[in-house]
Design an enzyme around this catalytic site. Structure first.
Site, PDB file in Angstrom:
ATOM      1  N   GLY A 101       0.828  -1.089  -0.028  1.00  0.00           N
ATOM      2  CA  GLY A 101      -0.034   0.026   0.048  1.00  0.00           C
ATOM      3  C   GLY A 101       0.772   1.215  -0.040  1.00  0.00           C
ATOM      4  O   GLY A 101       1.587   1.481   1.068  1.00  0.00           O
ATOM      5  N   ALA A 155      15.618  10.529  -0.745  1.00  0.00           N
ATOM      6  CA  ALA A 155      16.497  10.629   0.323  1.00  0.00           C
ATOM      7  C   ALA A 155      17.335   9.340   0.013  1.00  0.00           C
ATOM      8  O   ALA A 155      18.775   9.524   0.118  1.00  0.00           O
ATOM      9  CB  ALA A 155      16.112  10.136   1.553  1.00  0.00           C
ATOM     10  N   ASP A 185      -0.975   2.085   8.083  1.00  0.00           N
ATOM     11  CA  ASP A 185      -1.218   1.055   9.261  1.00  0.00           C
ATOM     12  C   ASP A 185      -0.472   1.200  10.324  1.00  0.00           C
ATOM     13  O   ASP A 185      -0.912   1.112  11.669  1.00  0.00           O
ATOM     14  CB  ASP A 185      -1.338  -0.190   8.684  1.00  0.00           C
ATOM     15  CG  ASP A 185      -2.261  -0.570   7.453  1.00  0.00           C
ATOM     16  OD1 ASP A 185      -2.924   0.560   7.493  1.00  0.00           O
ATOM     17  OD2 ASP A 185      -1.826  -1.379   6.897  1.00  0.00           O
ATOM     18  N   LYS A 214     -26.979  14.611  25.075  1.00  0.00           N
ATOM     19  CA  LYS A 214     -25.952  14.464  23.926  1.00  0.00           C
ATOM     20  C   LYS A 214     -26.717  14.139  22.714  1.00  0.00           C
ATOM     21  O   LYS A 214     -27.015  12.855  22.632  1.00  0.00           O
ATOM     22  CB  LYS A 214     -24.928  13.613  24.332  1.00  0.00           C
ATOM     23  CG  LYS A 214     -23.665  13.343  23.464  1.00  0.00           C
ATOM     24  CD  LYS A 214     -22.514  13.039  24.141  1.00  0.00           C
ATOM     25  CE  LYS A 214     -21.223  13.093  23.385  1.00  0.00           C
ATOM     26  NZ  LYS A 214     -21.100  14.485  22.862  1.00  0.00           N
ATOM     27  N   GLU A 218     -11.161  -0.722  10.163  1.00  0.00           N
ATOM     28  CA  GLU A 218     -11.600  -1.546   9.176  1.00  0.00           C
ATOM     29  C   GLU A 218     -11.640  -3.035   9.843  1.00  0.00           C
ATOM     30  O   GLU A 218     -12.479  -3.936   9.506  1.00  0.00           O
ATOM     31  CB  GLU A 218     -11.183  -1.314   7.850  1.00  0.00           C
ATOM     32  CG  GLU A 218      -9.648  -1.820   8.047  1.00  0.00           C
ATOM     33  CD  GLU A 218      -9.012  -1.720   6.273  1.00  0.00           C
ATOM     34  OE1 GLU A 218      -9.802  -1.719   5.499  1.00  0.00           O
ATOM     35  OE2 GLU A 218      -7.820  -1.715   6.415  1.00  0.00           O
ATOM     36  N   ARG A 225     -25.733   7.471  10.460  1.00  0.00           N
ATOM     37  CA  ARG A 225     -25.108   7.505   9.211  1.00  0.00           C
ATOM     38  C   ARG A 225     -23.801   6.962   9.137  1.00  0.00           C
ATOM     39  O   ARG A 225     -23.159   6.837  10.132  1.00  0.00           O
ATOM     40  CB  ARG A 225     -25.328   8.893   8.248  1.00  0.00           C
ATOM     41  CG  ARG A 225     -26.399   9.280   8.275  1.00  0.00           C
ATOM     42  CD  ARG A 225     -27.190   8.667   7.080  1.00  0.00           C
ATOM     43  NE  ARG A 225     -28.551   9.194   6.705  1.00  0.00           N
ATOM     44  CZ  ARG A 225     -29.656   9.096   7.288  1.00  0.00           C
ATOM     45  NH1 ARG A 225     -29.826   8.078   8.023  1.00  0.00           N
ATOM     46  NH2 ARG A 225     -30.781   9.808   6.835  1.00  0.00           N
TER      47      ARG A 225
HETATM   48  O1  F6P Z   1      -1.951  -1.602   4.134  1.00  0.00           O
HETATM   49  C1  F6P Z   1      -2.242  -0.375   3.772  1.00  0.00           C
HETATM   50  C2  F6P Z   1      -3.736  -0.454   3.448  1.00  0.00           C
HETATM   51  O2  F6P Z   1      -4.309   0.807   2.879  1.00  0.00           O
HETATM   52  C3  F6P Z   1      -4.748  -0.985   4.630  1.00  0.00           C
HETATM   53  O3  F6P Z   1      -4.900  -0.252   5.534  1.00  0.00           O
HETATM   54  C4  F6P Z   1      -5.629  -1.598   3.907  1.00  0.00           C
HETATM   55  O4  F6P Z   1      -6.495  -2.541   4.419  1.00  0.00           O
HETATM   56  C5  F6P Z   1      -5.217  -2.237   2.370  1.00  0.00           C
HETATM   57  O5  F6P Z   1      -3.885  -1.481   2.283  1.00  0.00           O
HETATM   58  C6  F6P Z   1      -6.066  -1.762   1.188  1.00  0.00           C
HETATM   59  O6  F6P Z   1      -5.456  -2.493   0.205  1.00  0.00           O
HETATM   60  P1  F6P Z   1      -5.814  -2.202  -1.330  1.00  0.00           P
HETATM   61  O7  F6P Z   1      -5.129  -0.759  -1.439  1.00  0.00           O
HETATM   62  O8  F6P Z   1      -5.098  -3.369  -2.023  1.00  0.00           O
HETATM   63  O9  F6P Z   1      -7.225  -2.207  -1.604  1.00  0.00           O
END
Ligand code: F6P
Length: 320
Positions: free
Chosen positions: A11, A22, A128, A214, A223, A244
């Site tokens: 990712g 760098a 992450d 509140k 996730e 929502r």
């Molecule tokens: O590891 C980075 C990340 O953005 C995670 O947070 C997420 O679960 C995953 O990659 C999503 O992966 P892709 O871009 O392959 O859908």
């Protein structure tokens, strides 16, 4: 060493470009040539190498994404794929490799170093922040700020309409991103994979809060801890509190890196080159207590980077 290669994998994360810059400019300052590998380990297998100069990395420090592009290579998991990758590295006369990426990248880097005896150093980079051996991964803080911006905006409409908003953030199996975003955004509830929760308890607390006046709430869910749509639906149905949801998704991966990530990427990219040139391999560079540290790559998955529970408790106190 006369020539090294650099790639980004997994990712993408804001700050990867600053890390590439760098690596390239530190190597050049040490008299070393650099090859960029396009599309991560997939590009290693396909032989997608490009020569890099100081000017190939000009004007990129402020850009998200990665000029070398990224991929998750299935072929690299096979012996044939790895053999081809090493053959290509040798054919292009690269004597070492710097990888920039998260946990999947670390495994690939370790394979090359341990199984194929090719010198590799990894720079941890993922939104992450789930990599042990470094307090922060490149891109994490920028992703927190991006998610935070969404939460600040959602709060306006949640307040205007007396609604509950369930906001899902990325993080794969880890709750770092959700916890930091929730704490900074003053979320009433933070749901992360590391801490079990019961939806019934949350509903009960939402109702208690409503009685106290509140009328709007933000629930940040990682996730890996639940599905925002399902949680919002359940709240609607169980307690008739209008809810929502928002899945922030890949928005968190893009955008200009914050100063912190640019500086971190600059430090780690440069340290990685120096480590490789000193003859080290199968190592990761990291930042711990603001000092550059070095660990074996396997350290990053043999040790779990726990979420900071004190921050979770703090968020609970501050949002009550
Ligand atoms: O590891 C980075 C990340 O953005 C995670 O947070 C997420 O679960 C995953 O990659 C999503 O992966 P892709 O871009 O392959 O859908």
């Amino acid at each position: 060493m006369k020539r090294i290669a650099v790639l980004t994998s997994g990712g993408d994360a804001p700050g990867m470009n600053a890390a590439i810059r760098a690596v390239v400019r530190t190597a050049i300052s040490e008299g070393i040539e650099v090859l960029g590998v396009m599309r991560g380990f997939e590009g290693l297998i396909q032989g997608q190498f490009i020569p890099m100069t100081a000017s190939s990395v000009s004007g990129i420090v402020n850009h998200g994404g990665t000029i070398l592009k990224s991929a998750r290579s299935v072929d690299f998991k096979t012996e044939d794929g790895q053999r081809k990758a090493v053959e290509n590295l040798r054919q292009y006369e690269a004597e070492g490799l710097i990888t920039i990426g998260g946990s999947g990248t670390s495994h690939g880097a370790h394979n090359l170093a341990a199984d194929w005896h090719f010198p590799v150093v990894n720079c941890p980079s993922t939104i992450d922040n789930d990599v042990a051996g470094t307090d922060n991964t490149i891109g994490f803080y920028t992703a927190v700020s991006t998610a935070l911006d969404a939460i600040d905006r959602i709060r306006d409409t949640a307040t205007a309409y007396d609604r509950v908003f369930v906001v899902e953030v990325m993080g794969r199996d880890a709750g770092h991103l959700a916890l930091y975003t929730g704490l900074a955004g003053g979320a009433e509830y933070i749901l992360i994979p590391e801490i079990p929760y019961k939806l019934d308890d949350i509903c009960e607390n939402l109702l208690k809060g409503k009685k106290r006046g509140k009328m709007s709430n933000i629930i940040v869910v990682a996730e890996g801890a639940g599905d925002a749509a399902e949680i919002a639906k359940a709240i609607n149905e169980k307690i008739k509190f209008e809810s929502r949801y928002l899945v922030i998704g890949h928005l968190q991966r893009g955008g200009p890196p914050e100063a912190f990530d640019r500086i971190l990427a600059s430090r780690l990219g440069s340290a990685a080159v120096k480590l490789l040139l000193s003859g080290e391999s199968d190592k990761m560079v990291g930042i711990e207590k603001n000092e550059i540290t070095v660990h074996p790559i396997a350290y990053s998955w043999e040790n779990k980077k726990n979420v900071d529970l004190s921050l979770f408790e703090l968020a609970k106190i501050l949002s009550s």
